[in-house]
Design an enzyme around this catalytic site. Structure first.
Site, PDB file in Angstrom:
ATOM      1  N   SER A  26       0.842  -1.194   0.000  1.00  0.00           N
ATOM      2  CA  SER A  26       0.000   0.000   0.000  1.00  0.00           C
ATOM      3  C   SER A  26       0.875   1.242   0.000  1.00  0.00           C
ATOM      4  CB  SER A  26      -0.941  -0.038   1.208  1.00  0.00           C
ATOM      5  OG  SER A  26      -1.938   0.950   1.090  1.00  0.00           O
ATOM      6  N   ASN A  27       0.330   2.368   0.379  1.00  0.00           N
ATOM      7  CA  ASN A  27       1.083   3.620   0.427  1.00  0.00           C
ATOM      8  C   ASN A  27       0.508   4.491   1.539  1.00  0.00           C
ATOM      9  OD1 ASN A  27      -1.034   5.490  -0.737  1.00  0.00           O
ATOM     10  ND2 ASN A  27      -0.929   3.928  -2.356  1.00  0.00           N
TER      11      ASN A  27
END
Ligand code: CTP
Length: 213
Positions: A26-27
């Protein structure tokens, strides 16, 4: 007399690309910019659909929130709602890649590979633009750590967007997790409009002032 509400479709937050039941790629997107845009659009009388990746924010009052996890789920929701929308703002930080395979069971440490095979996700906003109808306004975001305006201008052109909001994510002072953002708006017609460093709700107001005057 009946007034037809303008429908606005906004994406926000990160996506999660699962490796196994306990791990994902993810980020650090917080969703704050997209949620601020949704809130501002509601207050301007738009009918607002907010397609949101996993975030820890209260849903904006008056917006229809569609929760998604992966880039593929986000794409499906955006495609379903796209036709009816006059204004589309793609503020989500979509993962560009996903693991080629998601394991059904937790991968034990001893079995975990030294490298992961990834496959590219589809570019959601570029695909939406490909099926656009006349009169739709499509706005993207560009998250950059260097050559901000040059990279953002390239993205605007490559994805054939009407507008792109360029934000510098190299500093902790604004961007991803922050309540502040430092944005420059670029238009298809080659305008460059610095909005300055402001709270995300003030940036949201400015963006809507320009893209839907
Ligand atoms: N975007 C998208 N689908 C993707 C990746 C990005 O719709 N798979 C959208 C984002 O929501 C944003 C715009 O494209 O509106 C630009 O995203 P960004 O991550 O800045 O750019 P990328 O196209 O991923 O390019 P790069 O990673 O090379 O900077």
């Amino acid at each position: 007399t009946m007034t037809t509400q303008i429908r606005c479709l906004i994406s926000a937050g990160p996506t999660r690309e699962w490796i196994d039941p306990v791990r994902f790629i993810s980020n650090p997107s917080s969703g704050k910019m997209g949620y601020a845009l949704a809130e501002e659009a509601v207050s301007r009388g738009f009918e607002v659909y907010l397609v949101s990746g996993p975030v820890s924010l209260q849903p904006p009052t008056g917006a229809e929130v569609i929760k998604v996890e992966s880039a593929q789920e986000m794409q499906e929701a955006m495609f379903r709602l796209f036709d009816q929308a006059s204004l589309v703002i793609m503020a989500a930080a979509v993962s560009d890649h996903r693991p080629s395979h998601c394991s059904r069971q937790k991968i034990k440490k001893s079995d975990f590979p030294n490298s992961l095979e990834l496959v590219p996700n589809n570019d959601v906003v570029a695909s939406l633009v490909g099926g656009r109808r006349p009169g739709q306004t499509i706005v993207g975001f560009a998250a950059e750590t260097e050559n901000l305006l040059e990279h953002a201008r390239q993205k605007l052109e490559a994805k054939d967007l009407d507008w792109i909001a360029a934000n510098d994510v190299s500093s902790d002072e604004h961007g991803f997790q922050s309540d502040f953002n430092d944005v420059t708006l670029l238009s298809k017609s080659e305008e460059t409009i610095p909005l300055g460093r402001k709270s995300k709700s003030e940036i949201a107001k400015k963006i809507l002032d320009y893209v839907w005057p």
